[in-house]
Design an enzyme around this catalytic site. Structure first.
Site, PDB file in Angstrom:
ATOM      1  N   HIS A   1       0.807  -1.221   0.093  1.00 14.20           N
ATOM      2  CA  HIS A   1       0.112  -0.135   0.001  1.00 14.20           C
ATOM      3  C   HIS A   1       0.932   1.187  -0.055  1.00 14.20           C
ATOM      4  CE1 HIS A   1      -3.636   2.335   1.321  1.00 14.20           C
ATOM      5  NE2 HIS A   1      -2.758   3.185   1.712  1.00 14.20           N
ATOM      6  N   GLU A   2       1.818   1.209   0.954  1.00  9.47           N
ATOM      7  CA  GLU A   2       2.788   2.584   0.972  1.00  9.47           C
ATOM      8  C   GLU A   2       3.531   2.516  -0.087  1.00  9.47           C
ATOM      9  OE1 GLU A   2       1.814   4.617   3.137  1.00  9.47           O
ATOM     10  OE2 GLU A   2       0.642   3.232   4.377  1.00  9.47           O
TER      11      GLU A   2
ATOM     12  N   HIS B   1       1.923   4.449  -2.837  1.00 10.32           N
ATOM     13  CA  HIS B   1       2.078   5.881  -2.644  1.00 10.32           C
ATOM     14  C   HIS B   1       3.521   6.663  -2.987  1.00 10.32           C
ATOM     15  CE1 HIS B   1      -1.759   7.197  -0.524  1.00 10.32           C
ATOM     16  NE2 HIS B   1      -1.449   6.115   0.511  1.00 10.32           N
TER      17      HIS B   1
ATOM     18  N   GLU C   1      -4.512   8.286  -3.013  1.00 15.80           N
ATOM     19  CA  GLU C   1      -5.029   6.983  -2.395  1.00 15.80           C
ATOM     20  C   GLU C   1      -5.220   5.965  -3.447  1.00 15.80           C
ATOM     21  OE1 GLU C   1      -5.272   4.526   0.869  1.00 15.80           O
ATOM     22  OE2 GLU C   1      -4.585   6.675   0.670  1.00 15.80           O
TER      23      GLU C   1
END
Length: 490
Positions: free
Chosen positions: A258-259, A262, A288
């Site tokens: 997830h990160e 980003h 996001e």
């Protein structure tokens, strides 16, 4: 005047990076007792940053550039447009309040961490009440003609308001809540999901995942924290974080993916945008969308999990040595109502966001007191997901966002997931996403997103950029269709 604009933004960038580094240090490596001293430095830097933006020379420069905006090149005109809005908003906020708020948020985030660790909401509540009061006042300073919460929403998603979000979440509630009943009957997760996996091995998995994602280790670092996040200072300095639980390897695994999404956004912005306000995303929803794309639309696919399975068995031989690919895929994609947002499956996840959205509206309007927040939180979880937290650490204290004054941020998680589904639909016209994920070949996926989203930074408003990337206005039906398919294909 262009040179003066460059000098202004480079100075503002220096303050922003210094403040960001201090916050990052406070969340990762700084000693627990350092918060008060760090707050003094943060207050000083915040004051200087504020003074820089509201001084007469800055206002005169921005107004002069704005007066001749038709003569400016498009990127410079966009910079002036964004800075003009920022200067106007900051000018309305008294500098002493800006500085006091910066110090308060530093203290509040520390007290949130302590409260969560000790399951003691009462320790955090007075700080939350103060942060909320500042956020209301700042919203009124920015635009007293709008409801305070609409002003806060616009800070994170330009043009967003409660009217639009009420309709969005009503659609999600109508379509998703009926799917929750069958999911509630799922058998418990298999034992290997909670098996002991040493932190050192999980750290090696994080490094492997960063390589698979294509994160340049010379420009992207990873650290450990309580609540994972990403901070990007420029395209040469991006930091991601994760947490490690010895009996929950999937938690860190998906946090890193997830990160990492980003981070790819931050690393992919064009070099000419660096050290300006264009080196940013146009909305937190679009940011996001990138993390949710990699986490869900790549990381949870059967093909990617089969690709990753040999690495997991190698790193965690005692826990996963005898586990076949099918069992891993089923475990990673198990769907059932759960208490913690960051651990939620795709289908129930937007309901977690809806709970926070409803609570934020009531908190900001004054209809709900911070003292009564835990009870209201638990009631909404019972009503929407059919479960109730056993304690506040699993409930109202699970997220750090409110401790940092990020009211209006949570809806961008659901919007970002919807944007990701729309991007996936558009990408599928050119790429076989599932086949690439099954090969662990994510470079073509990243290249597609970099060309259409990442490199543009904040050159365009969020809805404009989404339309340029997909050829359509925002269309949440792609998201609902994806979630319905995921819930029924088990």
């Amino acid at each position: 005047m262009k040179q003066a604009l460059d000098a202004l933004e480079q100075t503002q960038y220096a303050y922003s990076q210094a403040i960001g580094c201090l916050h990052h240090d406070g969340s990762t490596a700084a000693p627990r007792g350092s918060a008060a001293a760090r707050g003094v430095t943060l207050g000083f830097l915040s004051e200087k940053s504020h003074e820089l933006m509201v001084r007469p020379q800055t206002r005169e420069l921005i107004e002069s550039l704005w007066a001749c905006r038709d003569e400016l090149e498009a990127p410079v005109r966009r910079r002036v447009e964004l800075l003009k809005k920022r200067v106007e908003e900051l000018t309305r906020i008294p500098v002493e309040e800006h500085v006091a708020y910066s110090r308060l948020v530093n203290e509040s985030s520390v007290m949130w961490r302590q409260a969560k660790e000790n399951n003691d909401y009462s320790r955090f509540e007075p700080y939350l009440a103060q942060v909320l009061d500042y956020c209301r006042r700042f919203a009124a300073y920015k635009d007293a003609s709008k409801p305070a919460y609409d002003v806060m929403l616009d800070d994170y998603e330009k043009g967003m308001n409660t009217q639009t979000l009420d309709a969005f979440f009503a659609m999600l509630r109508e379509r998703l809540v009926p799917l929750i009943g069958p999911l509630s009957d799922q058998p418990p997760a298999p034992d290997f999901v909670r098996a002991y996996c040493p932190v050192e091995a999980q750290q090696r998995l994080s490094e492997r995942l960063m390589d698979i994602l294509g994160l340049d280790r010379q420009r992207c670092a990873i650290a450990q924290t309580e609540h994972p996040y990403t901070v990007g200072f420029n395209r040469w300095d991006v930091r991601i974080t994760t947490h490690y639980y010895e009996n929950a390897f999937l938690s860190s695994m998906y946090s890193v993916i997830h990160e990492g999404g980003h981070a790819l956004y931050e690393l992919g912005m064009d070099e000419e945008l660096q050290f300006t306000c264009l080196n940013d995303c146009p909305s937190l929803g679009l940011h996001e969308s990138q993390s949710r794309f990699y986490e869900n639309l790549v990381g949870h696919t059967p093909g990617f999990l089969s690709f990753l399975a040999p690495t997991l068995r190698e790193l965690f031989p005692e826990a996963l040595g005898g586990i076949d690919d099918g069992a891993l895929i089923r475990a990673a994609n198990r769907m059932a109502p759960s208490l913690v947002r960051t651990e939620a499956d795709e289908v129930t996840y937007p309901l977690h966001i809806m709970v926070r959205y409803e609570l934020e509206k009531r908190l900001v309007s004054g209809d709900l007191s911070t003292r009564d927040l835990p009870e209201a939180w638990n009631a909404l979880y019972r009503d929407n997901l059919g479960i109730c937290p056993a304690n506040d650490s699993q409930g109202v204290l699970q997220d750090m966002h409110w401790s940092e004054g990020m009211f209006g941020y949570f809806p961008t998680y659901a919007l970002g997931s919807a944007y990701a589904s729309q991007l996936r639909h558009a990408m599928s016209r050119e790429l076989d996403v599932d086949a690439l994920a099954a090969q662990g070949n994510l470079a073509p996926i990243t290249a597609w997103l970099r060309e259409r989203i990442h490199r543009h930074g904040n050159l365009y408003d969020p809805r404009d950029l989404l339309k340029r990337a997909t050829g359509e206005d925002f269309h949440p039906e792609y998201y609902v269709a994806h979630l319905t398919r995921r819930a029924t294909e088990r």
